[in-house]
Design a protein around this motif. Structure first.
Motif, PDB file in Angstrom:
ATOM      1  N   TYR A   6       0.827  -1.197   0.000  1.00  0.00           N
ATOM      2  CA  TYR A   6       0.000   0.000   0.000  1.00  0.00           C
ATOM      3  C   TYR A   6       0.863   1.249   0.000  1.00  0.00           C
ATOM      4  CZ  TYR A   6      -3.908  -2.968   1.455  1.00  0.00           C
ATOM      5  OH  TYR A   6      -4.876  -3.936   1.518  1.00  0.00           O
ATOM      6  N   PHE A   8       0.168   4.769   1.274  1.00  0.00           N
ATOM      7  CA  PHE A   8      -0.827   5.509   2.039  1.00  0.00           C
ATOM      8  C   PHE A   8      -0.824   6.981   1.639  1.00  0.00           C
ATOM      9  CE2 PHE A   8       0.563   2.069   5.013  1.00  0.00           C
ATOM     10  CZ  PHE A   8      -0.574   1.296   4.879  1.00  0.00           C
ATOM     11  N   GLN A   9      -1.984   7.593   1.772  1.00  0.00           N
ATOM     12  CA  GLN A   9      -2.115   9.001   1.427  1.00  0.00           C
ATOM     13  C   GLN A   9      -1.284   9.847   2.397  1.00  0.00           C
ATOM     14  OE1 GLN A   9      -6.110  10.545   1.603  1.00  0.00           O
ATOM     15  NE2 GLN A   9      -5.610  12.216   0.226  1.00  0.00           N
ATOM     16  N   LEU A  21      -3.993   6.601   9.262  1.00  0.00           N
ATOM     17  CA  LEU A  21      -4.465   5.277   8.859  1.00  0.00           C
ATOM     18  C   LEU A  21      -5.736   4.938   9.609  1.00  0.00           C
ATOM     19  CD1 LEU A  21      -1.030   3.426   8.978  1.00  0.00           C
ATOM     20  CD2 LEU A  21      -2.169   4.431   6.985  1.00  0.00           C
ATOM     21  N   ASP A  26      -8.008   2.494   5.105  1.00  0.00           N
ATOM     22  CA  ASP A  26      -6.622   2.347   4.653  1.00  0.00           C
ATOM     23  C   ASP A  26      -6.068   0.962   4.968  1.00  0.00           C
ATOM     24  OD1 ASP A  26      -6.223   5.295   4.033  1.00  0.00           O
ATOM     25  OD2 ASP A  26      -6.799   5.356   6.147  1.00  0.00           O
TER      26      ASP A  26
END
Length: 137
Positions: A6, A8-9, A21, A26
């Protein structure tokens, strides 16, 4: 073997960066336990186990390390070196964490609380369980 990593933003401005998160948004499971490893000595390998039901996301929030994944049929190595990347490790997956940089902090988000009976700590037992699972699939 499919590896799920992943990204993550990230949120940032002139003050710095932030990653938030959330379970099920997420992270693909409810987070029931968080722990982290740090000050891992040079040459040390951690892990050497699989889980019967527990799922994890591994995030190297500082420094870098490598993760060797083994599903009983094939093995893959994944590098973790960005604090906004996470590696999904499903149940029934043997894992070994190694090649930690001196400053590495590896955080783990887990789907279950600690239960020793969920661990598979013997590799031959793990391979036998995988084989039996394939035969019954």
């Amino acid at each position: 073997m499919q590896i799920v990593k992943y990204a993550f933003q990230q949120h940032g401005d002139d003050r710095g960066m932030l990653v938030a998160l959330e379970e099920y948004n997420d992270i693909p499971f409810e987070i029931k336990r968080v722990y982290y490893m740090y000050d891992t000595k040079e040459g040390v390998t951690r892990g050497y186990h699989a889980h019967k039901s527990l799922k994890q996301i591994l995030i190297c929030i500082h420094g870098s390390c490598k993760i060797r994944l083994d599903n009983g049929r094939e093995k893959k190595i994944v590098s973790l070196e960005k604090p906004y990347e996470g590696l999904y490790v499903p149940n029934n997956m043997w894992r070994e964490m190694y090649d930690f940089s001196p400053d590495a902090v590896l955080m783990v988000l887990a789907s279950e609380v600690y239960r020793e009976e969920d661990y598979i700590r013997d590799y031959d037992t793990f391979l036998k369980m995988v084989k039996e699972g394939l035969e019954h699939a």
